[in-house]
Design a protein around this motif. Structure first.
Motif, PDB file in Angstrom:
ATOM      1  N   SER A   1       0.833  -1.016  -0.025  1.00 52.98           N
ATOM      2  CA  SER A   1      -0.155  -0.105  -0.076  1.00 52.98           C
ATOM      3  C   SER A   1       0.946   1.396   0.114  1.00 52.98           C
ATOM      4  O   SER A   1       1.825   1.163   0.849  1.00 52.98           O
TER       5      SER A   1
ATOM      6  N   ILE B   1       3.847   0.724  -8.467  1.00 49.82           N
ATOM      7  CA  ILE B   1       4.028  -0.367  -9.472  1.00 49.82           C
ATOM      8  C   ILE B   1       5.083  -0.225 -10.177  1.00 49.82           C
ATOM      9  O   ILE B   1       4.862   0.527 -11.365  1.00 49.82           O
TER      10      ILE B   1
ATOM     11  N   VAL C   1      -1.953  -9.144 -11.835  1.00 47.36           N
ATOM     12  CA  VAL C   1      -2.198  -9.574 -10.592  1.00 47.36           C
ATOM     13  C   VAL C   1      -2.140 -10.875 -10.298  1.00 47.36           C
ATOM     14  O   VAL C   1      -3.045 -11.745 -10.962  1.00 47.36           O
TER      15      VAL C   1
ATOM     16  N   ALA D   1      -6.168  -4.702  -4.533  1.00 43.44           N
ATOM     17  CA  ALA D   1      -5.840  -3.388  -4.283  1.00 43.44           C
ATOM     18  C   ALA D   1      -6.541  -2.434  -4.961  1.00 43.44           C
ATOM     19  O   ALA D   1      -7.356  -2.670  -6.012  1.00 43.44           O
ATOM     20  N   SER D   2      -6.438  -1.241  -4.375  1.00 52.45           N
ATOM     21  CA  SER D   2      -7.225   0.054  -5.138  1.00 52.45           C
ATOM     22  C   SER D   2      -6.153   0.935  -5.868  1.00 52.45           C
ATOM     23  O   SER D   2      -5.264   1.226  -4.936  1.00 52.45           O
ATOM     24  N   VAL D   3      -5.967   0.773  -7.109  1.00 55.80           N
ATOM     25  CA  VAL D   3      -4.907   1.521  -7.672  1.00 55.80           C
ATOM     26  C   VAL D   3      -5.176   2.599  -8.485  1.00 55.80           C
ATOM     27  O   VAL D   3      -6.171   2.709  -9.260  1.00 55.80           O
TER      28      VAL D   3
ATOM     29  N   VAL E   1      -2.164  -4.444 -14.713  1.00 58.81           N
ATOM     30  CA  VAL E   1      -1.656  -3.286 -13.997  1.00 58.81           C
ATOM     31  C   VAL E   1      -0.475  -2.661 -14.683  1.00 58.81           C
ATOM     32  O   VAL E   1       0.259  -3.398 -15.332  1.00 58.81           O
TER      33      VAL E   1
ATOM     34  N   ASN F   1      -0.309   2.146  -5.913  1.00 57.68           N
ATOM     35  CA  ASN F   1      -1.186   1.229  -5.057  1.00 57.68           C
ATOM     36  C   ASN F   1      -1.477   1.895  -3.697  1.00 57.68           C
ATOM     37  O   ASN F   1      -0.830   2.122  -2.884  1.00 57.68           O
TER      38      ASN F   1
ATOM     39  N   TYR G   1      -2.702  -4.946  -0.932  1.00 56.86           N
ATOM     40  CA  TYR G   1      -1.332  -5.642  -1.116  1.00 56.86           C
ATOM     41  C   TYR G   1      -1.626  -6.401  -2.425  1.00 56.86           C
ATOM     42  O   TYR G   1      -2.540  -7.334  -2.458  1.00 56.86           O
ATOM     43  N   ILE G   2      -0.515  -6.531  -3.391  1.00 60.88           N
ATOM     44  CA  ILE G   2      -0.633  -7.307  -4.412  1.00 60.88           C
ATOM     45  C   ILE G   2       0.669  -7.841  -4.961  1.00 60.88           C
ATOM     46  O   ILE G   2       1.702  -7.326  -4.500  1.00 60.88           O
TER      47      ILE G   2
END
Length: 613
Positions: free
Chosen positions: A146, A150, A156, A161-163, A183, A189, A193-194
């Motif tokens: 977070s 990236i 992914v 996550a919210s990107v 992504v 991010n 967590y990705i």
């Protein structure tokens, strides 16, 4: 760059101090000391001007710096130290402010550079290792926490996550991503967590390509800018000749020197490039990559726009909506179609292959793609076809058994794919593709901007094309086209005006290259389409095209304002010199003020948000 900027600032401050001290000593009637200090100011601020002038002369270029140098040296020779100090100081101040404001216009590029991720957390054997982002290899798994950027393009493979992808798409609203989502490098991010499996890294990432294109574009010159630079090349030596003639007629050296400086086309020279850089930077921040000043200027003149359909006006994600069999059962029909289409890259082929859950396919011999028509091949000795009406007609295939079904599907705006065995149709698979919501709004906005004709060019059938045309309120459409037929239509449209072509596929590449302006879709577009295009919409949103047209037309107006203002100021000042109302110092002040005003006017383009916001 920072060192040079600090050095220029120091020289300006030192020259200003000398001027203030000179006036102070002059007030107390220490004229000799005052003159020495004024001369020192002229030397300090004029050193770089003279150095630049001599360097230009070395390459046989008569620059504006030479005019100022001649004027300053002439003023010193006749004992007008204040005039020499004033003209060099004001010219240096103008150059410093111009450099500073021009740097501000390049903030979009600096913003992109700052956004570039530097470190990647690579997951190896259960441990995390920090490596430079450029060193990440394809297939490497990268962990993104977070708040982090990236560092690669990829899918992914773990987490949610919210990107925020605004650096890539221009959209500030975050998107939710999970396993399977794609992504982009440079995205942030914001929460979650990705872990991402790398597809592109380093210079191959979408972000790096955007950065390169913006940097390259800001160095490209618009036609107006090129003309002004050619004009300046001949204008500057003409000013020297005119000043000599003025001196010979008037026998007034100070007037001739003033004429020399005032006639400098400083504001005119800067008027166009700073507008171009500001506009390209703003466009990049809004998700529109313009590959040079020439395309920026030409897009503002476009009055006809032609669109590809699939992937441009529509989602480009066709799906199967209906299956009708005749002479073969439904499962067998699907298996035959999948066996043929699995070797094709066309979006319709992908819709069919992804719909069929049967992983077994027939072996296909003599497979061939018939451009603009479909595919064919042999299965167990029989020849099978999957394609449109044209493919069937050209191969003498009877479609009477499904003709009525075809027409009904076409009237619904769907694309029927006929499957045939030898000389008879055995069924059809109906494909649909939704029109993008952004396409509807974009067409409305483009018409409000005065685009006189919007045209759709598609290889799809006539009825489907007609429905899409009506849904989007397009002015004209052409259906069942091959790539070379699209070119013929574009050739005809170019007789009516300036034409832009918008597309995303390999088949659109010839049209994108031929049009006055080629516009590609950055996300869904093929590499070929993106390479040959002049403008790229990074998030495939056609409303960004309307913004680009609006911005470019505003830029053209801005450039004209700057040019007219610059010419007017020089004309008025020269009249003042001739009639003895404008002198070297005051004229130089107004001259440099005009440069600053032109720069500020151009910088307004950096904040332009469009009329539809």
């Amino acid at each position: 760059m920072t060192y040079m900027k600090d050095k220029k600032l120091f020289s300006l401050l030192l020259a200003a101090i000398f001027i203030i001290l000179s006036w102070s000593f002059k007030f107390f009637d220490y004229k000799v000391v005052a003159n020495i200090l004024m001369l020192a100011s002229a030397v300090v601020s004029g050193y770089n001007i003279l150095k630049s002038a001599l360097l230009s002369l070395k390459y046989k270029i008569i620059s504006i710096n030479l005019l100022v140098s001649i004027a300053a040296i002439g003023a010193i020779i006749i004992g007008e130290y204040w005039e020499a100090a004033a003209v060099t100081f004001l010219f240096s101040l103008g150059g410093f402010l111009e450099s500073y404001t021009l740097q501000k216009t390049r903030n979009a590029l600096k913003y992109l550079i700052d956004m570039a991720p530097k470190i990647a957390h690579v997951v190896k054997n259960g441990t995390v290792e920090d490596v430079p982002a450029d060193d990440v290899k394809v297939k490497d798994i990268v962990a993104v926490k977070s708040g982090e950027k990236i560092p690669v393009d990829g899918f992914v493979v773990k987490g949610n996550a919210s990107v925020n992808q605004s650096a890539i798409t221009g959209e500030s609203m975050p998107v939710d991503v999970s396993v399977g989502s794609f992504v982009y490098s440079g995205a942030i991010n914001e929460n979650g967590y990705i872990e991402v499996e790398t597809v592109n890294s380093g210079e191959d990432t979408t972000f790096s390509k955007i950065l390169y294109l913006v940097e390259e574009a800001q160095g490209e010159k618009a036609p107006t800018q090129k003309f002004i630079e050619r004009f300046s090349k001949y204008y500057t030596p003409s000013v020297i000749i005119a000043s000599i003639i003025a001196f010979l007629i008037k026998r007034d050296l100070m007037m001739a020197l003033t004429f020399l400086v005032i006639a400098c086309p400083g504001a005119l020279v800067i008027s166009t490039p700073i507008s171009v850089v500001s506009a390209i930077g703003n466009a990049a921040k809004h998700g529109v990559i313009i590959k040079g000043g020439e395309y920026l200027e030409n897009l503002g003149k476009v009055n006809i726009i032609a669109f590809d359909k699939t992937g441009t006006l529509t989602e480009g994600k066709p799906f199967v909506v209906n299956i009708i069999s005749s002479g073969a059962n439904r499962d067998e029909l699907l298996k035959i179609a999948k066996s043929l289409e699995v070797k094709s890259e066309h979006p319709i082929a992908k819709a069919i292959t992804s719909y069929s859950i049967d992983e077994e396919i027939f072996d296909v011999d003599d497979f061939a793609v018939v451009t603009g028509e479909g595919v064919k091949g042999k299965i167990n000795g029989d020849t099978y076809y999957a394609g449109n009406r044209k493919l069937m007609a050209n191969n003498g295939i009877n479609i009477d058994c499904i003709r009525d079904y075809m027409e009904k599907e076409e009237e619904l705006g769907r694309t029927p794919v006929v499957v045939a065995k030898n000389y008879s149709a055995i069924g059809l698979i109906s494909i649909s593709d939704k029109v993008k919501g952004s396409s509807i709004d974009a067409i409305k906005e483009l018409k409000k901007l005065g685009i006189k004709k919007t045209v759709m060019l598609t290889g799809d059938n006539e009825r489907t094309a007609k429905q899409v045309k009506q849904q989007l309120d397009l002015d004209e459409y052409f259906s069942e086209l091959l790539p070379d037929e699209k070119l013929k239509i574009l050739k005809s449209l170019k007789k009516e005006g300036i034409v832009a072509m918008v597309g995303d596929g390999v088949n659109d590449a010839p049209s994108l290259a031929y049009a006055d302006i080629g516009v590609s879709m950055g996300l869904s577009g093929t590499d070929v389409a993106n390479d040959v295009s002049n403008i790229t919409l990074t998030d495939d949103n056609l409303e960004k095209l309307a913004f680009a047209v609006d911005l470019n037309r505003t830029t053209l107006k801005n450039m004209k304002q700057n040019i007219y203002f610059s010419v007017f100021v020089v004309f008025v000042l020269l009249l003042g010199v001739i009639y003895g109302e404008v002198f070297l110092a005051s004229g130089m002040f107004v001259h440099e003020a005009s440069v600053f005003i032109v720069t500020l006017n151009a910088m307004r383009l950096m904040k332009y948000k469009g009329r539809f916001k």
